[in-house]
Design a protein around this motif. Structure first.
Motif, mmCIF file in Angstrom:
data_model
loop_
_atom_site.group_PDB
_atom_site.id
_atom_site.type_symbol
_atom_site.label_atom_id
_atom_site.label_comp_id
_atom_site.label_asym_id
_atom_site.label_seq_id
_atom_site.Cartn_x
_atom_site.Cartn_y
_atom_site.Cartn_z
ATOM 1 N N TRP A 94 1.172 -1.141 -0.085
ATOM 2 C CA TRP A 94 0.101 -0.121 0.089
ATOM 3 C C TRP A 94 1.017 1.213 0.146
ATOM 4 C CZ3 TRP A 94 -3.181 1.762 4.830
ATOM 5 C CH2 TRP A 94 -4.141 2.700 4.464
ATOM 6 N N ASN A 144 -15.729 -5.266 -2.657
ATOM 7 C CA ASN A 144 -14.339 -5.776 -2.827
ATOM 8 C C ASN A 144 -14.275 -6.336 -1.505
ATOM 9 O OD1 ASN A 144 -14.480 -3.086 -2.049
ATOM 10 N ND2 ASN A 144 -12.557 -2.574 -2.736
ATOM 11 N N ALA A 172 0.357 1.874 -3.810
ATOM 12 C CA ALA A 172 -0.840 2.681 -3.785
ATOM 13 C C ALA A 172 -1.728 1.958 -4.393
ATOM 14 C CB ALA A 172 -0.943 4.004 -3.924
ATOM 15 N N VAL A 173 -2.596 2.498 -5.453
ATOM 16 C CA VAL A 173 -3.844 1.940 -5.964
ATOM 17 C C VAL A 173 -3.255 0.756 -6.905
ATOM 18 C CG1 VAL A 173 -3.821 3.485 -7.870
ATOM 19 C CG2 VAL A 173 -6.062 2.265 -7.219
ATOM 20 N N GLU A 174 -1.843 0.784 -7.304
ATOM 21 C CA GLU A 174 -1.304 -0.080 -8.339
ATOM 22 C C GLU A 174 -1.350 -1.519 -7.522
ATOM 23 O OE1 GLU A 174 -0.396 0.719 -11.888
ATOM 24 O OE2 GLU A 174 -2.245 1.565 -11.231
ATOM 25 N N HIS A 219 -3.421 -3.218 -6.291
ATOM 26 C CA HIS A 219 -4.620 -4.049 -6.947
ATOM 27 C C HIS A 219 -4.037 -4.781 -8.002
ATOM 28 C CE1 HIS A 219 -7.300 -1.151 -4.932
ATOM 29 N NE2 HIS A 219 -8.097 -2.183 -4.949
ATOM 30 N N TRP A 256 -4.137 -7.435 -5.041
ATOM 31 C CA TRP A 256 -5.365 -7.455 -4.362
ATOM 32 C C TRP A 256 -6.707 -7.590 -4.960
ATOM 33 C CZ3 TRP A 256 -3.718 -1.750 -2.776
ATOM 34 C CH2 TRP A 256 -2.443 -1.864 -1.908
ATOM 35 N N TRP A 257 -6.618 -7.701 -6.248
ATOM 36 C CA TRP A 257 -7.632 -7.832 -7.192
ATOM 37 C C TRP A 257 -8.378 -9.031 -6.997
ATOM 38 C CZ3 TRP A 257 -11.267 -6.429 -10.926
ATOM 39 C CH2 TRP A 257 -11.474 -7.110 -11.731
#
Length: 429
Positions: A62, A306, A66-68, A70, A77-78
């Motif tokens: 994280w 999610n 960060a958002v990547e 996922h 994380w996806w």
């Protein structure tokens, strides 16, 4: 096996224990500068040391991605939740497509009842066990009240509790089967705890499921005290649905995510209602943001939001340990160590005048997991407090029952012997 109430005998059992190395994989609280004897894994399992590593990994991803995270984290994380399908299927006896993780236990049972409790004026009754865990009782009451307003049946007649016979501690299987047939076509749902939280009784899931299906009812199970504790074959037994918490025998951390099961027979049933959400939508088309819900094939089609990856991380650490050990070995040790605990209780009972321990959990290994519930006749809550102060973490239930759960992955046979000695002092002092 001829048990002995000696430290040497307990240590010999530990030396031959094929699961002994896993004890070192857990963190133990300490009392009086010693690791506690921990008998409350049926309430909250100990922390696997690897859990912190897995949580730290998510935190680092994280921070750096960060958002990547996922898509580019070491465990993206996806699809983080998909790592649970295979190991959980082995724990509960399902197929990987039949299991998933989401939400918490009672939330999942409510959501699954959207699909499997669809009452009508003629078919609206629910069978459950007497003295089910309060959360289940509240769930039944509110589900029945909600539907009764729309359908028109009397909610006071909807919930049918299977009761214990006068003077008995456990529910007889024949009484469950008889009640199912008595209600017959009025029965919409059977929903029982696979292991009763209070007595530790294991229900015959296969026979009850078969009998419920004969009268056209759905059959689901609350496996809070069963998953990771007893042998389960949910697919083979044709259980319609089930859910369980992960923080008891599967050591995922306080209040953590729930596992759930939906039998493959229902995966393509378009007549089943369900509450839908983005993460239950077709994975390959999820980011197209389509207006029409197209569920993922299998149990994950019941997903809504999610997943909380920080919560999943410690659960994954534990589930991987279960996959490494296997339920067969866990159950083998469970049977031996629970029998040794029962032996020690009876030995202390015989040694001390005035002591009277009544184990209310069934004697048969087919009807119990690793929990023994014990009436402390002639003893009060003072004995419970004595045990706690002297390093035995156990559980008190009114009026005078202690629940003892020697979890196979981290309880030693020497723990059982030492508990007996502490118990003896508590009664004699």
């Amino acid at each position: 096996m001829n048990f002995q109430n000696t430290k040497e005998f307990a240590q010999e059992l530990d030396r031959s224990d094929e699961l002994k190395k896993y004890r070192n994989e857990f963190s133990f609280p300490q009392i009086n500068d010693k690791d506690v004897i921990y008998f409350t894994g049926n309430s909250l399992g100990l922390q696997p040391k690897k859990a912190k590593e897995y949580v730290d990994e998510v935190m680092e991803d994280w921070a750096s991605l960060a958002v990547e995270g996922h898509f580019y984290a070491d465990k993206p994380w996806w699809d983080y939740h998909e790592r649970f399908c295979q190991p959980l299927s082995e724990i509960v006896g399902g197929k990987p497509t039949e299991v998933g993780v989401m939400n918490t236990l009672t939330v999942n049972l409510h959501l699954l009842m959207v699909s499997f409790y669809r009452p009508s004026m003629k078919k609206y009754k629910i069978i459950c066990e007497e003295k089910a865990f309060p959360s289940d009782q509240y769930m039944f009451q509110t589900q029945v009240d909600f539907h009764a307003k729309n359908v028109g049946f009397d909610p006071k007649e909807a919930i049918v509790e299977i009761k214990r016979r006068e003077g008995e501690n456990n529910i007889r299987i024949e009484d469950v089967l008889e009640k199912i047939n008595e209600i017959g076509e009025e029965l919409a749902l059977v929903l029982i705890g696979g292991v009763n939280y209070y007595t530790g009784q294991v229900f015959d899931i296969q026979r009850i499921t078969e009998e419920g299906h004969k009268v056209g009812a759905y059959v689901g199970w609350d496996l809070a005290h069963a998953a990771g504790n007893i042998e389960l074959k949910l697919n083979e037994w044709k259980v319609d649905f089930a859910a369980w918490c992960s923080y008891k025998y599967m050591n995922s951390g306080p209040g953590n995510v729930s596992g759930f099961f939906v039998h493959e027979a229902h995966h393509n049933d378009k007549e089943l209602s369900r509450f839908a959400g983005w993460y239950g939508h077709n994975k390959e088309r999820r980011f197209l943001m389509e207006p029409q819900f197209d569920p993922v094939q299998g149990a994950n089609g019941w997903q809504i939001s999610n997943l909380p990856v920080l919560s999943l991380a410690p659960y994954l650490a534990s589930v991987e340990m279960f996959a490494e050990v296997g339920m067969k070995k866990i159950i083998k040790k469970r049977n031996l160590i629970t029998s040794y605990l029962e032996f020690i209780l009876h030995e202390i009972d015989k040694e001390i005048e005035g002591a009277e321990f009544e184990v209310i959990t069934p004697v048969s290994q087919e009807e119990r997991g690793c929990q023994l519930s014990v009436y402390l006749h002639g003893q009060g809550k003072e004995l419970f407090h004595f045990l706690m102060k002297n390093g035995v973490v156990t559980d008190w239930r009114e009026p005078n029952v202690i629940r003892l759960a020697p979890v196979p992955l981290y309880t030693s046979f020497e723990d059982i012997y030492n508990f007996g000695q502490i118990l003896k002092r508590g009664i004699c002092d």
